[in-house]
Scaffold this active site. Structure first.
Site, short mmCIF file in Angstrom:
data_model
loop_
_atom_site.label_atom_id
_atom_site.label_comp_id
_atom_site.label_asym_id
_atom_site.label_seq_id
_atom_site.Cartn_x
_atom_site.Cartn_y
_atom_site.Cartn_z
CG HIS A 196 -2.00 1.03 1.17
ND1 HIS A 196 -3.29 0.76 1.57
CD2 HIS A 196 -2.00 2.33 0.77
CE1 HIS A 196 -4.02 1.86 1.42
NE2 HIS A 196 -3.25 2.82 0.94
CG ASP B 130 -6.33 3.71 -0.82
OD1 ASP B 130 -6.94 3.37 0.20
OD2 ASP B 130 -5.30 4.40 -0.81
CG HIS C 40 -10.49 4.20 1.56
ND1 HIS C 40 -9.36 4.94 1.89
CD2 HIS C 40 -11.53 4.86 2.11
CE1 HIS C 40 -9.72 5.99 2.61
NE2 HIS C 40 -11.04 5.96 2.76
CG HIS D 235 -5.98 2.48 5.28
ND1 HIS D 235 -7.35 2.41 5.32
CD2 HIS D 235 -5.68 3.18 4.17
CE1 HIS D 235 -7.86 3.05 4.30
NE2 HIS D 235 -6.86 3.53 3.57
CG ASP E 172 -2.05 4.91 3.50
OD1 ASP E 172 -1.96 5.16 2.28
OD2 ASP E 172 -3.01 5.30 4.20
CG PHE F 44 -7.07 12.98 5.15
CD1 PHE F 44 -7.24 12.93 6.52
CD2 PHE F 44 -8.11 13.44 4.35
CE1 PHE F 44 -8.44 13.32 7.10
CE2 PHE F 44 -9.32 13.85 4.92
CZ PHE F 44 -9.48 13.79 6.31
#
Length: 441
Positions: free
Chosen positions: A64, A156, A183, A237, A311, A329
């Protein structure tokens, strides 16, 4: 001509005991691993790399990562992102499709594949989008994306809001033998403007928080859909205790559900966020409560969560300077992931070294059908050398990544990668700085 990695050590059993090791590599394949320096034939003309007593292990795998290419190359590109991965000890990374344009057409997937082959330091495996434009409406051409090189399908960055759309996506992915990588975020229970979780920090600063159920609702929904369709369903995640409970139940019921967690959700909670509202602490999912952190750790330990990913989400300093409410983010993670995990869990004795390596190498390869994650004769020569004793502070200004957005700046960590080899080629090394280096046999 081949290469001998000599004067190294490897973890040989579940306890993490380290024993001497030397590794012979020829034509991109590990030919043999021997347990004593005397067993290494150094008179055969091969190049030798002296590992100085450090750990030799199969290359790390991160399923990821955001490379931001195409479209956001000022944050990261395939060259800088793969260099960052190599510095972190990763030999294979899987990149997310929320670029500009998104990877919803074979041409854009092929762009990533071709550019990675030309400029990438490590192996790059792209995901294709579930829906056109990641809008959650019309599904992409899964078969065409697979033929272009996609290893799975994800939107995602956003959750697929409609159950019917997700169910059809799962049917198509299952028919192709590829996973849906989700996600999980239900927009209907999130109030606008949220940047942090519902918890202590949100209450203290009068902020609207992102509730745990926004993630868990999709996890539960999708596990039921995965049961109905037989797809390999992988949860991105994971961050909430509720999600863990649902994944654990799904596994116990025989559903093919797997899951990942990031270092920041294992190490930090919302109570660690500084009052300065530093946006380097803003990520999605957000940092949750201490109770959620403990749930994540326990889920890794009992196998509910299968793998650890970064991530890796680069953003410019200007973007992160906008503050917690307006900044994007995400944080970078490739160059700090292993030292963070080793320092917190292995150096303290909570986890063994083989357990951590399994979560960051062997298990990702198993879940996604990759030829890697093991160090033995016949394995691909994707190898990482790690100095388990070296302690140094996290210095974002020295990252190979174009971006510096991390909450871990200044943290003193140990267990730093010092050499990364892909397909038998050294793609990054610090060993020569110390004079141990490379020489002809």
């Amino acid at each position: 001509m081949g290469v001998w990695l000599v004067n190294g050590k490897r973890a040989v059993n579940g306890s993490g005991e380290l024993r001497p090791a030397a590794v012979l590599i020829e034509d991109g394949i590990i030919q043999k691993v021997v347990d004593s320096p005397e067993a290494a034939d150094l008179t055969d003309g091969h190049t030798t790399i002296d590992c100085g007593g450090r750990l030799i292990t199969a290359g790390l795998i991160d399923m990821h990562v955001h490379l931001r290419d195409p479209g956001y190359e000022y944050k990261e590109d395939i060259k800088s992102g793969t260099q960052s991965a190599a510095r972190g000890g990763f030999t294979t990374i899987a990149c997310m499709p929320n670029t500009r344009p998104v990877l919803d057409k074979p041409e854009t997937v092929k762009y990533v594949v071709d550019k990675a082959a030309e400029a990438g330091a490590v192996r790059v495996l792209p995901y294709g989008c579930i829906s056109i434009g990641e809008l959650g409406r019309e599904l992409t051409d899964f078969e065409a994306l697979k033929n272009a090189g996609a290893i799975g399908f994800t939107d995602d960055g956003v959750g697929v809001q409609t159950a019917g759309t997700m169910k059809e996506a799962m049917r198509r992915a299952a028919a192709l033998g590829l996973p849906i990588v989700a996600h999980c975020e239900d927009d209907s229970v999130i109030e606008g403007g949220s940047a942090v979780t519902e918890g202590e920090f949100a209450r203290k600063h009068g902020l609207k928080g992102i509730p745990n159920e926004s993630e868990a609702i999709h996890v539960g929904r999708d596990i039921l859909l995965a049961e109905a369709t037989g797809v390999h369903y992988h949860v991105c995640h994971v961050s909430t205790e509720q999600s863990v409970r649902l994944i654990r139940l799904g596994k116990a019921s025989g559903v093919n559900v797997t899951a990942e967690v990031c270092p920041h959700h294992l190490l930090l909670s919302d109570e660690d966020i500084p009052d300065s509202m530093d946006a380097n602490w803003k990520m999605n999912p957000p940092l949750r409560t201490p109770k959620d952190v403990e749930a994540m750790i326990s889920a890794v330990e009992d196998g509910t969560i299968d793998i650890i990913v970064t991530d890796h989400a680069p953003h410019s300093e200007e973007e992160k300077a906008r503050g917690m409410d307006r900044a994007p983010f995400g944080i970078v993670g490739l160059e700090t992931a292993f030292p963070l995990m080793y320092t917190k869990f292995v150096a303290t004795g909570r986890w063994t070294l083989p357990f951590l390596l399994e979560k960051m190498s062997k298990r990702p390869a198993e879940l996604f059908g990759l030829n890697g994650g093991w160090l033995d004769a016949g394995a691909p020569a994707d190898v990482t050398v790690i100095d388990l004793e070296e302690e140094r502070a996290v210095q974002p200004e020295k990252f190979a990544s174009k971006s510096r957005n991390t909450p871990f700046a200044g943290w003193k960590l140990q267990g730093w990668p010092v050499l990364t080899m892909v397909n038998g080629n050294v793609v990054w090394s610090e060993l020569t700085k110390e004079g141990s280096g490379v020489h002809a046999g």
